[in-house]
Design a protein around this motif. Structure first.
Motif, PDB file in Angstrom:
ATOM      1  N   GLY A  91     -64.047 -23.405 -79.824  1.00 32.28           N
ATOM      2  CA  GLY A  91     -65.191 -23.072 -78.981  1.00 32.28           C
ATOM      3  C   GLY A  91     -65.570 -21.632 -79.202  1.00 32.28           C
ATOM      4  O   GLY A  91     -64.993 -20.936 -80.057  1.00 32.28           O
ATOM      5  N   PRO A  92     -66.528 -21.142 -78.423  1.00 28.82           N
ATOM      6  CA  PRO A  92     -66.921 -19.732 -78.536  1.00 28.82           C
ATOM      7  C   PRO A  92     -65.725 -18.813 -78.279  1.00 28.82           C
ATOM      8  O   PRO A  92     -64.887 -19.095 -77.412  1.00 28.82           O
ATOM      9  CB  PRO A  92     -67.984 -19.571 -77.453  1.00 28.82           C
ATOM     10  CG  PRO A  92     -68.480 -20.955 -77.181  1.00 28.82           C
ATOM     11  CD  PRO A  92     -67.313 -21.861 -77.434  1.00 28.82           C
ATOM     12  N   ILE A  95     -64.808 -17.842 -74.715  1.00 28.96           N
ATOM     13  CA  ILE A  95     -64.277 -18.948 -73.919  1.00 28.96           C
ATOM     14  C   ILE A  95     -62.810 -19.179 -74.268  1.00 28.96           C
ATOM     15  O   ILE A  95     -61.960 -19.338 -73.382  1.00 28.96           O
ATOM     16  CB  ILE A  95     -65.094 -20.240 -74.141  1.00 28.96           C
ATOM     17  CG1 ILE A  95     -66.529 -20.054 -73.668  1.00 28.96           C
ATOM     18  CG2 ILE A  95     -64.417 -21.442 -73.486  1.00 28.96           C
ATOM     19  CD1 ILE A  95     -66.679 -19.913 -72.172  1.00 28.96           C
ATOM     20  N   GLN A  98     -60.667 -16.666 -72.624  1.00 32.02           N
ATOM     21  CA  GLN A  98     -60.448 -16.986 -71.214  1.00 32.02           C
ATOM     22  C   GLN A  98     -59.354 -18.043 -71.056  1.00 32.02           C
ATOM     23  O   GLN A  98     -58.501 -17.937 -70.167  1.00 32.02           O
ATOM     24  CB  GLN A  98     -61.744 -17.505 -70.573  1.00 32.02           C
ATOM     25  CG  GLN A  98     -62.777 -16.444 -70.301  1.00 32.02           C
ATOM     26  CD  GLN A  98     -64.017 -17.066 -69.700  1.00 32.02           C
ATOM     27  OE1 GLN A  98     -64.846 -17.606 -70.419  1.00 32.02           O
ATOM     28  NE2 GLN A  98     -64.121 -17.012 -68.387  1.00 32.02           N
ATOM     29  N   VAL A 105     -61.856 -22.390 -66.794  1.00 35.14           N
ATOM     30  CA  VAL A 105     -62.951 -22.546 -67.750  1.00 35.14           C
ATOM     31  C   VAL A 105     -63.508 -23.955 -67.586  1.00 35.14           C
ATOM     32  O   VAL A 105     -62.746 -24.919 -67.470  1.00 35.14           O
ATOM     33  CB  VAL A 105     -62.452 -22.332 -69.202  1.00 35.14           C
ATOM     34  CG1 VAL A 105     -63.529 -22.641 -70.210  1.00 35.14           C
ATOM     35  CG2 VAL A 105     -61.934 -20.913 -69.394  1.00 35.14           C
ATOM     36  N   ASP A 106     -64.816 -24.065 -67.585  1.00 34.62           N
ATOM     37  CA  ASP A 106     -65.463 -25.373 -67.525  1.00 34.62           C
ATOM     38  C   ASP A 106     -65.065 -26.154 -68.775  1.00 34.62           C
ATOM     39  O   ASP A 106     -65.288 -25.684 -69.896  1.00 34.62           O
ATOM     40  CB  ASP A 106     -66.977 -25.179 -67.468  1.00 34.62           C
ATOM     41  CG  ASP A 106     -67.756 -26.488 -67.417  1.00 34.62           C
ATOM     42  OD1 ASP A 106     -67.161 -27.569 -67.655  1.00 34.62           O
ATOM     43  OD2 ASP A 106     -68.959 -26.428 -67.146  1.00 34.62           O
ATOM     44  N   SER A 108     -66.374 -28.439 -70.337  1.00 37.50           N
ATOM     45  CA  SER A 108     -67.480 -28.731 -71.251  1.00 37.50           C
ATOM     46  C   SER A 108     -67.859 -27.518 -72.110  1.00 37.50           C
ATOM     47  O   SER A 108     -68.676 -27.650 -73.017  1.00 37.50           O
ATOM     48  CB  SER A 108     -68.707 -29.214 -70.469  1.00 37.50           C
ATOM     49  OG  SER A 108     -69.235 -28.168 -69.678  1.00 37.50           O
ATOM     50  N   ALA A 109     -67.252 -26.359 -71.851  1.00 36.60           N
ATOM     51  CA  ALA A 109     -67.586 -25.140 -72.585  1.00 36.60           C
ATOM     52  C   ALA A 109     -66.870 -25.039 -73.930  1.00 36.60           C
ATOM     53  O   ALA A 109     -67.183 -24.161 -74.730  1.00 36.60           O
ATOM     54  CB  ALA A 109     -67.262 -23.908 -71.733  1.00 36.60           C
ATOM     55  N   TYR A 110     -65.889 -25.906 -74.167  1.00 37.93           N
ATOM     56  CA  TYR A 110     -65.162 -25.879 -75.433  1.00 37.93           C
ATOM     57  C   TYR A 110     -64.616 -27.267 -75.731  1.00 37.93           C
ATOM     58  O   TYR A 110     -64.604 -28.144 -74.867  1.00 37.93           O
ATOM     59  CB  TYR A 110     -64.051 -24.828 -75.423  1.00 37.93           C
ATOM     60  CG  TYR A 110     -62.891 -25.111 -74.495  1.00 37.93           C
ATOM     61  CD1 TYR A 110     -61.660 -25.485 -75.013  1.00 37.93           C
ATOM     62  CD2 TYR A 110     -63.021 -25.000 -73.112  1.00 37.93           C
ATOM     63  CE1 TYR A 110     -60.584 -25.742 -74.175  1.00 37.93           C
ATOM     64  CE2 TYR A 110     -61.953 -25.251 -72.273  1.00 37.93           C
ATOM     65  CZ  TYR A 110     -60.744 -25.624 -72.803  1.00 37.93           C
ATOM     66  OH  TYR A 110     -59.686 -25.884 -71.985  1.00 37.93           O
ATOM     67  N   TYR A 111     -64.161 -27.459 -76.951  1.00 37.30           N
ATOM     68  CA  TYR A 111     -63.626 -28.747 -77.401  1.00 37.30           C
ATOM     69  C   TYR A 111     -62.108 -28.666 -77.377  1.00 37.30           C
ATOM     70  O   TYR A 111     -61.522 -27.742 -77.947  1.00 37.30           O
ATOM     71  CB  TYR A 111     -64.112 -29.042 -78.822  1.00 37.30           C
ATOM     72  CG  TYR A 111     -63.649 -30.371 -79.361  1.00 37.30           C
ATOM     73  CD1 TYR A 111     -64.409 -31.525 -79.165  1.00 37.30           C
ATOM     74  CD2 TYR A 111     -62.461 -30.484 -80.068  1.00 37.30           C
ATOM     75  CE1 TYR A 111     -63.996 -32.748 -79.662  1.00 37.30           C
ATOM     76  CE2 TYR A 111     -62.036 -31.706 -80.562  1.00 37.30           C
ATOM     77  CZ  TYR A 111     -62.808 -32.827 -80.355  1.00 37.30           C
ATOM     78  OH  TYR A 111     -62.395 -34.037 -80.841  1.00 37.30           O
TER      79      TYR A 111
END
Length: 134
Positions: A91-92, A95, A98, A105-106, A108-111
Motif C-alpha cells: 500500500g502507500p 499507510i 502506520q 488503519v482503515d 481498505s487503505a492497503y492490501y
C-alpha cells in the motif's frame, strides 16, 4: 459449482520480537521476526502459541511485503497444531508505516491477504480417501 461455506475459527494475537535483518538479496530485503508467544480463541478452539515460531519476511524490490509464518499452537486441552500462513501486504508508504507503528488503519487503505494452512492430522474428516503417510 458448489458454494464454499466458511465459519470463523478463532482470533489470534501474536507477540513478536525484534526483527533480525538479514539484508539485501537479489529479490529484496530479508528479515526474520521471532514469534515468542501469543494466544488464540474462538467458539470451537482456544489456546496459546508456543515459543519458536517466526515470520520470514521478504520486502520485495517493488515494496510488496511477502510473509511466510510458521507457528505451533497448543490448545486448551494440550493438543499441538502446526499452523502456517503466507501473505502479501502492500500500500502507500505512509499507510504501511502506520501499520508498522500499530496505529489504527482503515483496512481498505492497503492490501493484506493471507492463506492459512493447518497440520492435516487436526483437520476434520471429509469422507474422502486418506492422504498417504509421510
Amino acid at each position: 459449482m458448489s458454494e464454499i461455506k466458511t465459519r470463523h475459527l478463532f482470533r489470534i494475537a501474536l507477540q513478536v520480537g525484534p526483527p533480525q535483518v538479514i539484508g539485501s538479496t537479489p529479490y529484496g530485503e530479508r528479515r526474520i521476526v521471532p514469534v515468542p508467544e501469543g494466544e488464540f480463541e474462538g467458539e470451537r478452539l482456544r489456546g496459546v502459541v508456543l515459543n519458536g515460531g517466526s515470520d520470514w519476511i521478504l520486502v520485495r524490490l517493488d515494496h510488496v511485503w511477502t510473509l511466510n509464518v510458521r507457528l505451533v499452537l497448543q490448545t486448551h486441552d494440550s493438543d499441538l497444531i502446526e499452523m502456517s500462513y503466507r501473505g502479501l501486504r502492500h500500500g502507500p508508504a505512509h499507510i504501511i508505516e502506520q501499520v508498522h507503528r500499530g496505529e489504527p488503519v482503515d483496512p481498505s487503505a492497503y492490501y493484506f491477504r493471507t492463506a492459512i494452512f493447518f497440520d492435516r492430522k487436526w483437520l476434520p474428516r471429509t469422507g474422502r480417501a486418506p492422504l498417504p503417510s509421510v
